[in-house]
Design a protein around this motif. Structure first.
Motif, mmCIF file in Angstrom:
data_model
loop_
_atom_site.group_PDB
_atom_site.id
_atom_site.type_symbol
_atom_site.label_atom_id
_atom_site.label_comp_id
_atom_site.label_asym_id
_atom_site.label_seq_id
_atom_site.Cartn_x
_atom_site.Cartn_y
_atom_site.Cartn_z
ATOM 1 N N ILE A 189 0.834 -1.202 0.000
ATOM 2 C CA ILE A 189 0.000 0.000 0.000
ATOM 3 C C ILE A 189 0.871 1.256 0.000
ATOM 4 N N VAL A 190 1.909 1.253 0.822
ATOM 5 C CA VAL A 190 2.813 2.408 0.876
ATOM 6 C C VAL A 190 3.510 2.601 -0.472
ATOM 7 N N GLY A 191 3.951 1.492 -1.071
ATOM 8 C CA GLY A 191 4.597 1.589 -2.378
ATOM 9 C C GLY A 191 3.668 2.151 -3.436
ATOM 10 N N LEU A 192 2.413 1.700 -3.427
ATOM 11 C CA LEU A 192 1.439 2.216 -4.395
ATOM 12 C C LEU A 192 1.154 3.699 -4.165
ATOM 13 N N SER A 193 1.075 4.106 -2.893
ATOM 14 C CA SER A 193 0.814 5.518 -2.613
ATOM 15 C C SER A 193 1.957 6.394 -3.103
ATOM 16 N N THR A 214 -4.978 3.942 2.570
ATOM 17 C CA THR A 214 -3.619 4.485 2.653
ATOM 18 C C THR A 214 -3.172 4.658 4.099
ATOM 19 N N VAL A 215 -4.026 5.223 4.935
ATOM 20 C CA VAL A 215 -3.686 5.403 6.341
ATOM 21 C C VAL A 215 -3.465 4.043 7.010
ATOM 22 N N MET A 216 -4.301 3.066 6.681
ATOM 23 C CA MET A 216 -4.118 1.719 7.230
ATOM 24 C C MET A 216 -2.777 1.137 6.807
ATOM 25 N N GLY A 217 -2.367 1.370 5.564
ATOM 26 C CA GLY A 217 -1.098 0.851 5.077
ATOM 27 C C GLY A 217 0.080 1.389 5.863
ATOM 28 N N ALA A 237 3.955 10.112 -7.384
ATOM 29 C CA ALA A 237 4.902 10.482 -8.435
ATOM 30 C C ALA A 237 4.239 10.553 -9.806
ATOM 31 N N PHE A 238 3.343 9.604 -10.097
ATOM 32 C CA PHE A 238 2.834 9.476 -11.471
ATOM 33 C C PHE A 238 1.313 9.580 -11.581
ATOM 34 N N GLY A 239 0.609 9.652 -10.457
ATOM 35 C CA GLY A 239 -0.853 9.664 -10.487
ATOM 36 C C GLY A 239 -1.463 10.712 -11.396
ATOM 37 N N PRO A 240 -0.991 11.972 -11.346
ATOM 38 C CA PRO A 240 -1.600 13.001 -12.204
ATOM 39 C C PRO A 240 -1.414 12.745 -13.697
ATOM 40 N N TYR A 241 -0.475 11.848 -14.066
ATOM 41 C CA TYR A 241 -0.171 11.636 -15.489
ATOM 42 C C TYR A 241 -0.792 10.360 -16.059
ATOM 43 N N VAL A 253 -8.848 11.044 -7.763
ATOM 44 C CA VAL A 253 -8.498 10.173 -6.636
ATOM 45 C C VAL A 253 -7.052 9.703 -6.734
ATOM 46 N N ILE A 254 -6.612 9.295 -7.915
ATOM 47 C CA ILE A 254 -5.237 8.793 -8.042
ATOM 48 C C ILE A 254 -4.222 9.927 -8.150
ATOM 49 N N ALA A 255 -4.698 11.152 -8.377
ATOM 50 C CA ALA A 255 -3.785 12.303 -8.382
ATOM 51 C C ALA A 255 -3.636 12.920 -7.001
ATOM 52 N N ALA A 256 -4.579 12.639 -6.100
ATOM 53 C CA ALA A 256 -4.575 13.257 -4.777
ATOM 54 C C ALA A 256 -3.327 12.959 -3.945
ATOM 55 N N PRO A 257 -2.714 11.763 -4.039
ATOM 56 C CA PRO A 257 -1.485 11.541 -3.248
ATOM 57 C C PRO A 257 -0.371 12.534 -3.544
#
Length: 307
Positions: free
Chosen positions: A42-46, A286-289, A51-55, A94-98
């Motif tokens: 989960i941490v790795g995905l976040s 994410t918080v749980m991860g 790094a790449f979510g907005p793209y 949602v995937i750009a928010a991190p």
């Protein structure tokens, strides 16, 4: 001589180097503790999404689909998580928010560590001794008592409201609020290390007290703060989302989980559940991860668990 139990399960010869041995044990520990592995994923995905979510989203975080341009459409093939009340694609946001949430959390936690750990080592080493350093240590602890007497979210809300709603002000407020935790943790570890033989040996070698505190005591007092840093990142994400939810954090129209939940909350009663549900799920996971990683690190760094 027989190999230790934890290394006997590792394929191949026992690593000879200290770093290789630690990496081998970390790999063994990760395979045994499945919750820690889940947290790492989960941490790795976040971090990847930060790094790449907005793209990688089908639309920009602040882009309205010109083909449909319809607000509050449900999940579909064109919009996997639907659209919000403005017409933004919820999945893309949602995937750009991190990019915002995680940067705020990591930056504030890193700054709090950089401030809190040296102060904690100072307070632990010089506390209780005669002289000005001891007085400064006691004064620091009393200031921390006052700060920690207030609910952390209320104090964060007051600080951000006083300085203005911006990403930089949120980072500064969270740094100010999280540093006392690392001071306390490092101070406790430093106090326990004061009775160790290596501290006496450093003094006998003629090292000044400042060198004893920061060259010997501090490096051996880092473990509690490092373990707590993972949980602190999750807490910072939650506080950031809470501040944005009440309108005191990241300003509209940036993609941030708490802000998205706030914008979609009024639509829940109308049956439009998707603008709030999906960012809430990603926030909670994410918080749980980060909490799972913190618990795993506590077990990994505990020498009593190594047999």
């Amino acid at each position: 001589m027989a190999q230790p139990a934890v290394l006997a399960d590792i394929e191949g010869p026992t690593p000879k180097g200290g770093l290789s041995r630690e990496l081998a044990y970390f790999w063994y520990f990760t395979r045994q503790d499945r919750l820690f592995l889940v947290g790492l994923v989960i941490v790795g995905l976040s971090i990847f999404l930060a790094a790449f979510g907005p793209y990688i989203g089908p639309y920009g975080p602040q882009e309205i689909d010109s083909a449909s341009g319809v607000a509050l459409t449900g999940p579909s093939g064109d919009h996997w998580f639907g659209t919000d009340n403005v017409g933004f694609d919820v999945f893309s946001r949602v995937i750009a928010a991190p990019r915002i949430d995680l940067v705020i959390a990591l930056a504030s936690t890193a700054l709090a560590l950089a401030i809190g750990v040296p102060l904690g080592a100072f307070a632990g080493h010089f506390g209780g001794r005669p002289g000005i350093p001891s007085l400064l240590s006691e004064a620091l602890l009393r200031v921390l008592d006052v700060l920690q007497a207030f609910p952390i979210f209320i104090l964060a809300l007051a600080l951000v409201s006083a300085t203005g709603a911006s990403q930089g002000n949120v980072i500064a407020a969270l740094t100010f609020l999280q540093a006392p935790v690392f001071v306390r943790l490092t101070r406790g570890a430093a106090l326990s290390n004061e009775s160790k033989l290596y501290v006496d040996a450093a003094r006998c070698s003629g090292a000044p007290e400042r060198a004893v505190a920061f060259r010997h005591v501090l490096p051996n007092s880092l473990a509690p703060a490092l373990i707590a840093s993972s949980v602190a990142v999750g807490q910072a994400i939650l506080i950031t989302a809470g501040l944005s939810f009440v309108g005191a954090g990241v300003p509209i129209p940036k993609a941030e989980w708490g802000l998205m939940i706030s914008q979609g909350a009024n639509q829940m009663i109308l049956g439009k559940w998707w603008p709030s549900l999906f960012p809430g799920l990603f926030l909670g996971i994410t918080v749980m991860g980060y909490a799972l990683v913190g618990e795993g690190l506590r077990k990994f760094l505990d020498p009593t668990n190594r047999i």
